[in-house]
Structures are given as C-alpha cells and as structure tokens.
Design a protein around this motif. Structure first.
Motif, PDB file in Angstrom:
ATOM      1  N   VAL A  93      30.501 -33.088 -44.153  1.00  0.00           N
ATOM      2  CA  VAL A  93      29.304 -32.460 -43.596  1.00  0.00           C
ATOM      3  C   VAL A  93      28.516 -31.867 -44.756  1.00  0.00           C
ATOM      4  O   VAL A  93      29.038 -31.077 -45.534  1.00  0.00           O
ATOM      5  CB  VAL A  93      29.663 -31.372 -42.570  1.00  0.00           C
ATOM      6  CG1 VAL A  93      28.406 -30.696 -42.035  1.00  0.00           C
ATOM      7  CG2 VAL A  93      30.479 -31.966 -41.415  1.00  0.00           C
ATOM      8  N   LYS A  94      27.238 -32.269 -44.867  1.00  0.00           N
ATOM      9  CA  LYS A  94      26.455 -31.980 -46.070  1.00  0.00           C
ATOM     10  C   LYS A  94      25.214 -31.133 -45.760  1.00  0.00           C
ATOM     11  O   LYS A  94      24.087 -31.603 -45.808  1.00  0.00           O
ATOM     12  CB  LYS A  94      26.025 -33.290 -46.733  1.00  0.00           C
ATOM     13  CG  LYS A  94      27.178 -34.232 -47.063  1.00  0.00           C
ATOM     14  CD  LYS A  94      26.678 -35.579 -47.561  1.00  0.00           C
ATOM     15  CE  LYS A  94      27.813 -36.543 -47.839  1.00  0.00           C
ATOM     16  NZ  LYS A  94      27.324 -37.886 -48.236  1.00  0.00           N
ATOM     17  N   GLY A  95      25.438 -29.896 -45.387  1.00  0.00           N
ATOM     18  CA  GLY A  95      24.309 -28.996 -45.198  1.00  0.00           C
ATOM     19  C   GLY A  95      23.579 -29.174 -43.881  1.00  0.00           C
ATOM     20  O   GLY A  95      22.349 -29.149 -43.843  1.00  0.00           O
ATOM     21  N   ILE A  96      24.316 -29.328 -42.796  1.00  0.00           N
ATOM     22  CA  ILE A  96      23.712 -29.527 -41.479  1.00  0.00           C
ATOM     23  C   ILE A  96      23.187 -28.205 -40.925  1.00  0.00           C
ATOM     24  O   ILE A  96      23.855 -27.172 -40.994  1.00  0.00           O
ATOM     25  CB  ILE A  96      24.742 -30.155 -40.512  1.00  0.00           C
ATOM     26  CG1 ILE A  96      24.834 -31.659 -40.769  1.00  0.00           C
ATOM     27  CG2 ILE A  96      24.395 -29.865 -39.060  1.00  0.00           C
ATOM     28  CD1 ILE A  96      25.817 -32.382 -39.870  1.00  0.00           C
ATOM     29  N   SER A  97      21.982 -28.269 -40.352  1.00  0.00           N
ATOM     30  CA  SER A  97      21.379 -27.103 -39.697  1.00  0.00           C
ATOM     31  C   SER A  97      20.728 -27.550 -38.388  1.00  0.00           C
ATOM     32  O   SER A  97      20.017 -28.562 -38.362  1.00  0.00           O
ATOM     33  CB  SER A  97      20.322 -26.441 -40.581  1.00  0.00           C
ATOM     34  OG  SER A  97      20.870 -25.955 -41.791  1.00  0.00           O
TER      35      SER A  97
END
Length: 253
Positions: free
Chosen positions: A21-25
C-alpha cells in the motif's frame, strides 16, 4: 449532509522491501456503500484489513467514527462488522447456536430467529453451516456481521461463485442493510455489482488509488474522453434475460 465516518490518510504498508500500500488516502461518508475495486494484489484487501484492525499499518493515519486506529482499536472493533470466511464457523453447531456463540463473544443480547429473518434463513435455523448452499452461506455470513449492531460493515467479495439469482438477492440484502443506516464497505471483481450497489468507488492498482468517484461519474468521464465500445450497448444483459426467464425468487440447490 452526510458526515465522513472513515478517513484514511497517506496509508502505507510494507512487507520487507515490498510496499503493498503506497500512500492511499480516501474517506467514506456515513450511510453510503463504498466500493474498493482492483485486480488481485492491488492492495485493497490489505487496506481493508488495516481499517478492520486485523493488520498493522506501516505508516499513515486511519480515523473510524472519530476514533484514531492507533489509540482506540478496541473501541473501533465494537462498532464494525467484518464478514467471516467459511473457516470461521464451528462445524458442529447449527445456525442458531452459531449466532448465540458470536452474540456471547460480543456480549450482545440477540434473537437468533429475528436475525435469521433479516437474511431469509429462518427455515435453516437448525441446519449446520456446511449444509447450506453458496447463497445461503453468504447470507448467513452477512448476518453474523450484524450481531453487534455495527455502524459499519465490511464485505469482501460477498457474491463470488454465486449464481445470478443468488447474486441479485444478496444485492437486495446489502441495499436493505444500507437503508437501515449502516455504512457498507465492499470489495468486488464484478463491475456490474459495483455499478448497482456503490454510491462511490475507489479503483486501486499497484498499491495506489488511481480514481475515485461515483460509478456514473467515472463512466461519464471515460465517455467524455472519446472512448467508444466496439459494439453497441444493449438495453439489457444476458444476466437480465436469465433472471427474467427463471424468476427472482430464492431457490437454493
């Protein structure tokens, strides 16, 4: 106007050198059905498991109904319902006994038959889980998420492997749960399912959200870009034909 009930900010999850997971917002509004869509390995299940308090995050912030995941994981567990996998049910207990067991774990007073009524399974109250059909198993699984009267439920690919009739009936159940004011977070590989059920969807690929909007808005944006299908879009699908000819009533193998 609906309030935000889940806020995920800059969420990361690493397994050694691999970043799933790479910086999910994103945020989920109270009372909506929100879909996380993506291919296998995209990071959507990991994201949900972090929100569900089932997996540790590497960094980022998760707020659920005003509570910080780092500070109040136990309080968050009390207001969410998570769909169990088949392996989560004791094989020797019938449906009534399973509901009583889970109610005891939640310290909740629950009428098993009333709960089974909600998912149209009262006639299976004395049956073992393994004796149910695929659609019945999924409906019972959803029933168990409602035992603690959660504000939010999480459904992970709830209609996988079901026939068209069972799928449509499960859609009706999910929509009915939302009508009661419950927020629903769902993952699915069926795009028609997401179109029918979801108020908004986030499309996840390679650990990142690449689009987030209502299904209608995403479709409109694609069409506006000049996209055209290679064949004419018909007003009905083969699944519609199947349902029309065989009926919408519950029929289990």
């Amino acid at each position: 106007m609906s309030r935000s009930i889940i806020q995920v900010s800059n969420l990361h999850k690493k397994y050694g050198e691999f970043e799933a997971v790479k910086g999910i917002s994103f945020e989920v509004m109270e009372g909506e059905i929100f879909g996380l869509l993506g291919p296998n390995g995209a990071g959507k299940s990991t994201t949900l498991e972090i929100i569900e308090t089932l997996r540790q995050k590497t960094s980022g912030e998760v707020i659920v109904d005003g509570m910080n995941l780092d500070q109040s994981p136990d309080a968050i567990k009390k207001i969410i319902g998570v769909q169990l996998q088949t392996s989560g049910y004791y094989p020797g207990l019938n449906l009534t006994e399973l509901i009583q067991l889970f109610a005891g774990l939640y310290n909740e007073a629950v009428d098993p038959l009333q709960l089974l009524d909600k998912v149209n399974l009262r006639d299976k109250a004395k049956a073992k889980f393994k004796e149910l059909s695929g659609g019945q198993k999924q409906r019972f699984s959803i029933a168990t998420t409602l035992i603690n009267r959660p504000k939010i439920i999480f459904l992970d690919e709830p209609t996988t492997g079901l026939d068209p009739q069972a799928r449509r009936n499960l859609w009706d159940l999910i929509l009915d749960i939302r009508k009661q004011g419950t927020t629903v977070i769902i993952t699915t590989h069926y795009m028609d399912e997401a179109e029918v059920l979801c108020d908004r969807v986030a499309i996840v690929d390679s650990g990142k959200i690449i689009a987030i909007a209502s299904p209608d808005q995403l479709i409109d944006d694609l069409v506006a870009s000049g996209f055209e299908r290679p064949k004419e879009v018909k007003k009905a699908s083969l699944e519609d034909v199947f349902i029309h000819l065989t009926g919408h009533s519950l029929r289990e193998d």
